[in-house]
Design a protein around this motif. Structure first.
Motif, short mmCIF file in Angstrom:
data_model
loop_
_atom_site.label_atom_id
_atom_site.label_comp_id
_atom_site.label_asym_id
_atom_site.label_seq_id
_atom_site.Cartn_x
_atom_site.Cartn_y
_atom_site.Cartn_z
N THR A 192 0.86 -1.19 0.00
CA THR A 192 0.00 0.00 0.00
C THR A 192 0.89 1.23 0.00
O THR A 192 1.79 1.35 0.83
N TYR A 193 0.64 2.14 -0.94
CA TYR A 193 1.44 3.35 -1.08
C TYR A 193 0.57 4.57 -0.80
O TYR A 193 -0.52 4.71 -1.35
N THR A 194 1.06 5.44 0.08
CA THR A 194 0.38 6.71 0.32
C THR A 194 0.93 7.72 -0.68
O THR A 194 2.14 8.01 -0.69
N ALA B 153 3.83 10.45 -0.15
CA ALA B 153 4.61 10.19 1.07
C ALA B 153 6.01 9.69 0.71
O ALA B 153 6.21 9.10 -0.34
N LEU C 197 1.81 14.73 0.58
CA LEU C 197 0.60 13.94 0.47
C LEU C 197 -0.08 14.33 -0.83
O LEU C 197 0.58 14.60 -1.83
N THR D 147 -3.17 5.16 -1.59
CA THR D 147 -4.04 5.91 -0.69
C THR D 147 -3.81 7.40 -0.91
O THR D 147 -2.68 7.88 -0.87
N THR E 20 -4.36 10.92 0.71
CA THR E 20 -4.65 11.55 2.00
C THR E 20 -4.62 13.06 1.82
O THR E 20 -3.63 13.62 1.34
N ASN F 152 -9.39 10.31 2.73
CA ASN F 152 -8.48 9.16 2.95
C ASN F 152 -8.95 8.03 2.03
O ASN F 152 -9.47 7.02 2.48
N VAL G 76 -8.73 5.00 -0.50
CA VAL G 76 -7.88 3.86 -0.85
C VAL G 76 -8.36 3.33 -2.21
O VAL G 76 -9.52 2.97 -2.36
#
Length: 236
Positions: A25-27, A30, A34, A57, A59, A91, A93
């Motif tokens: 899972t990659y934000t 980040a 963001l 994700t 954010t 947020n 996903v």
């Protein structure tokens, strides 16, 4: 309580290990940013390799931005018209379910033009079929997955054994309570039975029976606890 906490931690760690081995899972943006207008997403994706099964994700503050999935034409024109989907939770996903290219941008006026858009190329994972030059590197790559699965299996067995031990302790408590009531009733019959010796004999037989059953419960619990400790040590 300490053993229960240790078991839960072991299960959680095993689950995380399996998930990491299976997908990532990659934000977006980040760790330096963001989903905003300051991050260079073209540079950010250069350091990432996305595979089917991964997640990204977004954010952000929903009062300031949103996430719109668009076609390539919409991406090139910074247009959210005829979009594929729109997300606004702050947020979001997004599962990357298949190989291909996905396009995302912020639909608020002027944000996409200021760099708030991202292209995500999802590539198929390397084939597991044996190649002509399979070497040590390919063999070592498979070790974390098998090890994590083994750790998960052990952790699950620890949790199951702990639950069984807890149930056994509850049964012992219920048994002890019932035995105490029976013995009290037996003692109360001393003044009722014609023969004091007969009453004493009956009570002593009850006491011996209950003592043997209680010892059996205790040995069973000790064996269960030793089994849990052995399984827990095998994880580390």
């Amino acid at each position: 309580m300490a053993m229960a906490a240790a078991v839960l931690l072991a299960v959680a760690a095993a689950v995380v290990m399996v998930e990491v081995a299976a997908a990532a899972t990659y934000t977006v943006g980040a760790p330096d940013g963001l989903w905003d207008m300051q991050t260079d997403y073209a540079e950010w994706v250069k350091t990432k390799t996305f595979h089917p099964g991964d997640n990204i994700t977004f954010t952000y503050s929903p009062e300031l931005h949103d996430v719109v999935e668009v076609t390539k034409a919409g991406y090139d024109a910074c247009s959210s018209a005829n979009n594929i989907s729109a997300l606004r939770t702050g947020n979001d996903v997004v599962p990357l379910t298949a190989a291909g290219t996905r396009y995302f941008l912020c639909g608020l006026t002027g944000h996409c033009g200021n760099g708030m858009k991202i292209r995500v190329d999802v590539v198929a994972a390397a084939s597991s079929a044996p190649g002509p030059a399979a070497g040590p590197a390919s063999l070592s790559a498979a070790v974390p997955t098998s090890a994590s699965r083994a750790a998960a299996g052990v952790a699950i067995r620890v949790a199951a054994a702990s639950l069984l031990l807890h149930a056994a302790r509850r049964r012992q408590l219920a048994f002890t309570t019932r035995a105490s009531l029976v013995l009290r009733a037996c003692v109360a019959t001393f003044g009722v039975l014609a023969s004091f010796v007969s009453a004493a004999y009956v009570c002593s037989m009850y006491t011996l029976l209950f003592s043997r059953m209680l010892v059996s419960f205790i040995f069973s619990q000790q064996a269960g606890q030793q089994r849990i400790n052995a399984l827990a040590r095998s994880i580390t």
